[in-house]
Design a protein around this motif. Structure first.
Motif, short mmCIF file in Angstrom:
data_model
loop_
_atom_site.label_atom_id
_atom_site.label_comp_id
_atom_site.label_asym_id
_atom_site.label_seq_id
_atom_site.Cartn_x
_atom_site.Cartn_y
_atom_site.Cartn_z
N PRO A 100 7.26 -0.31 14.70
CA PRO A 100 7.92 0.81 14.09
C PRO A 100 8.62 0.70 12.69
O PRO A 100 9.55 -0.09 12.57
CB PRO A 100 8.79 1.13 15.32
N GLY A 101 8.58 1.69 11.93
CA GLY A 101 9.48 1.91 10.71
C GLY A 101 8.62 1.20 9.83
O GLY A 101 9.03 1.34 8.35
N PHE A 102 7.70 0.62 10.24
CA PHE A 102 6.79 -0.24 9.03
C PHE A 102 5.44 0.25 9.02
O PHE A 102 4.69 -0.10 9.90
CB PHE A 102 6.73 -1.81 9.06
N PRO A 103 5.10 1.07 7.87
CA PRO A 103 3.46 1.84 8.13
C PRO A 103 2.71 0.33 8.01
O PRO A 103 1.50 0.41 8.53
CB PRO A 103 3.64 2.75 7.08
N GLN A 104 2.95 -0.62 7.43
CA GLN A 104 2.17 -1.67 7.07
C GLN A 104 3.07 -2.71 6.49
O GLN A 104 3.88 -2.77 5.66
CB GLN A 104 1.13 -1.44 5.93
N ILE A 105 2.96 -3.82 7.48
CA ILE A 105 3.68 -5.31 6.99
C ILE A 105 2.80 -6.33 7.39
O ILE A 105 2.31 -6.56 8.33
CB ILE A 105 5.31 -4.97 7.69
N SER A 106 2.99 -7.44 6.55
CA SER A 106 2.25 -8.60 6.57
C SER A 106 2.73 -9.54 7.86
O SER A 106 3.94 -9.19 8.15
CB SER A 106 2.00 -9.56 5.58
N GLY A 107 2.01 -10.38 8.59
CA GLY A 107 2.95 -11.05 9.40
C GLY A 107 3.92 -11.98 8.86
O GLY A 107 5.09 -11.85 9.52
#
Ligand SMILES: Cc1cc2nc3c(=O)[nH]c(=O)nc-3n(C[C@H](O)[C@H](O)[C@H](O)COP(=O)(O)OP(=O)(O)OC[C@H]3O[C@@H](n4cnc5c(N)ncnc54)[C@H](O)[C@@H]3O)c2cc1C
Length: 393
Positions: A100-107
């Motif tokens: 939630p809150g991050f449309p896309q984020i790496s591991g």
């Protein structure tokens, strides 16, 4: 604070906790700090905290935040050398889309954000050591003693097990001399995970496996590696149909799908891989020139010592009360992938919510039953923040 050897003690332990009564007289005689136990000639510093968290995956890390928000201090232990659990070890560069809150984020990006988010609560990390024992030396309901594989001893009022699938490791293909090629740097040799896609730039690589990891990494490394051989024993893949379609579209364009073939032998010597021989079921052999083999045959997970800590187990998981995340042993909580209950979803976001439930359930346990006065983070803030402010810098 990071304590790789487990020898640094916690500063600012909560005053209301009673000192550990272990050979104090002898300890004082020889000038040791009061929280040391002396076992023959071995001196062990006992570190004290409100909550000991087993596992520094995303969920264990967020538990530091939730515990911190209700005023509880934490020590976090992980068998791996780095924090982040599966996100760091298995897919640091893969994008996650459902945080939630991050449309896309790496591991790796998520782990960095979590590390930053929990830093104000000053967790003490003990990395590169597995929690082997959890005991209740002072009797039930009087706290826990954790002992790690490096001999670190932590005494805590409560324990949160956020151990994922337990200490995990790869399923290795049964190939002669495979150990010789493992752990080579710079995109050479045999690997079971990709830490940095760039390590494989301009390398010739064989990717083996038919699941999501194999397919996703083939797509990710296409255009970075000079040549990819994608080897699988069947012409069918157990991966997302959309990804499989993309893989097939790349066949013959810097990526060759080699099916139905199985790994047969590693070529090269002295740790330097030069090729991989693959064989079909009817004995046809091919030599694929390669600098690296990426073998994605899944992980074998092993709860290891956790199974000996007295908690009920259900198919390698710890059943918990979903309202509190408490296990069958009062005072020991389980959250994240290791925890199970009816309808459990193994997602990072589910684990985050479980961390909040556990912290709220632990608070009265460590505060003589006093109920928690609930406050939103917007009212309460975090240490050093400006609660109630405008949020503008
Ligand atoms: C390729 C891949 C893609 C994924 N994509 C998504 C996604 O898009 N969205 C999503 O929500 N989830 C995704 N997941 C799942 C997600 O990574 C897990 O749900 C999440 O990592 C669980 O977090 P955790 O903290 O419970 O456990 P883990 O991340 O497994 O961390 C547990 C940690 O505990 C440590 N540990 C275990 N036993 C001990 C012990 N005795 N002593 C000390 N340390 C111990 C382990 O070393 C490990 O570091 C994906 C998983 C994979 C493999």
């Amino acid at each position: 604070m990071i304590d790789r050897d487990g020898q640094r003690s916690l500063t600012g332990s909560r005053k209301r906790r009673k000192p550990v009564k272990t050979c104090l007289t002898f300890g004082r005689m020889i000038g040791l700090p009061v929280c040391c136990s002396v076992d023959a000639f071995k001196v062990t510093t006992v570190q004290k905290t409100d909550v000991a968290i087993v596992g520094a995956g995303p969920v264990g890390l967020f538990a530091v935040f939730e515990c911190g928000m209700v005023g509880l201090t934490c020590h976090v232990v992980d068998a791996l050398d780095a924090i982040g659990g599966q996100c760091s070890a298995l897919y640091p560069e893969k994008p996650i889309y459902d945080i939630p809150g991050f449309p896309q984020i790496s591991g790796a990006g998520l782990v960095e954000q979590l590390e930053q988010q929990v830093a104000p609560f000053k967790p003490v990390y003990h990395l590169g050591q597995r929690v082997d024992k959890v005991e209740q030396p002072h009797g039930q309901g009087r706290g826990f003693r954790l002992t790690t594989s490096k001999g670190t001893v932590i005494e805590a009022g409560a324990v949160i097990v956020a151990a994922g699938a337990g200490a995990f490791g790869p399923n290795r293909p049964p190939l002669d001399r495979i150990e010789q090629f493992e752990g080579q740097p710079g995109g050479c040799g045999v690997h079971y995970l990709v830490r940095r896609a760039e390590d494989f730039r301009a390398r010739k690589i064989v990717i083996a496996g038919g699941g999501d990891s194999a397919v996703d990494w083939a797509l990710m490394l296409h255009g970075i590696a000079s040549q990819i051989w994608f080897v699988h024993r069947r012409d069918q893949f157990r991966a997302a149909p959309d990804s499989v379609a993309k893989l097939r579209a790349l066949d013959g364009h810097g990526l060759n799908i080699v099916v139905p073939y199985q790994l047969d032998a590693l070529e090269g010597g002295n740790g330097v891989l030069t090729g991989v021989t693959v064989k079909s079921l009817d004995g046809d052999a091919k030599l694929l020139p390669a600098d690296a083999l990426l073998a994605f045959f899944g992980l074998k997970s092993d709860l290891g010592p956790i199974a000996q800590w007295g908690m009920d187990l259900e198919r390698h998981h710890l059943p918990v009360d979903p309202a509190t995340c408490q296990t069958s042993v009062p005072g020991i909580f389980a959250i994240g992938d290791v925890a199970t209950y009816r309808g459990k979803l193994k997602l990072i976001l589910t684990g985050f919510a479980e961390a909040a439930s556990a912290a709220h359930a632990i608070y009265p346990l460590l505060n003589d039953g006093k109920p928690l006065h609930f406050e939103y983070s917007t009212s309460k803030g975090t240490p050093g923040s400006n609660p109630g402010g405008t949020g503008k810098a």
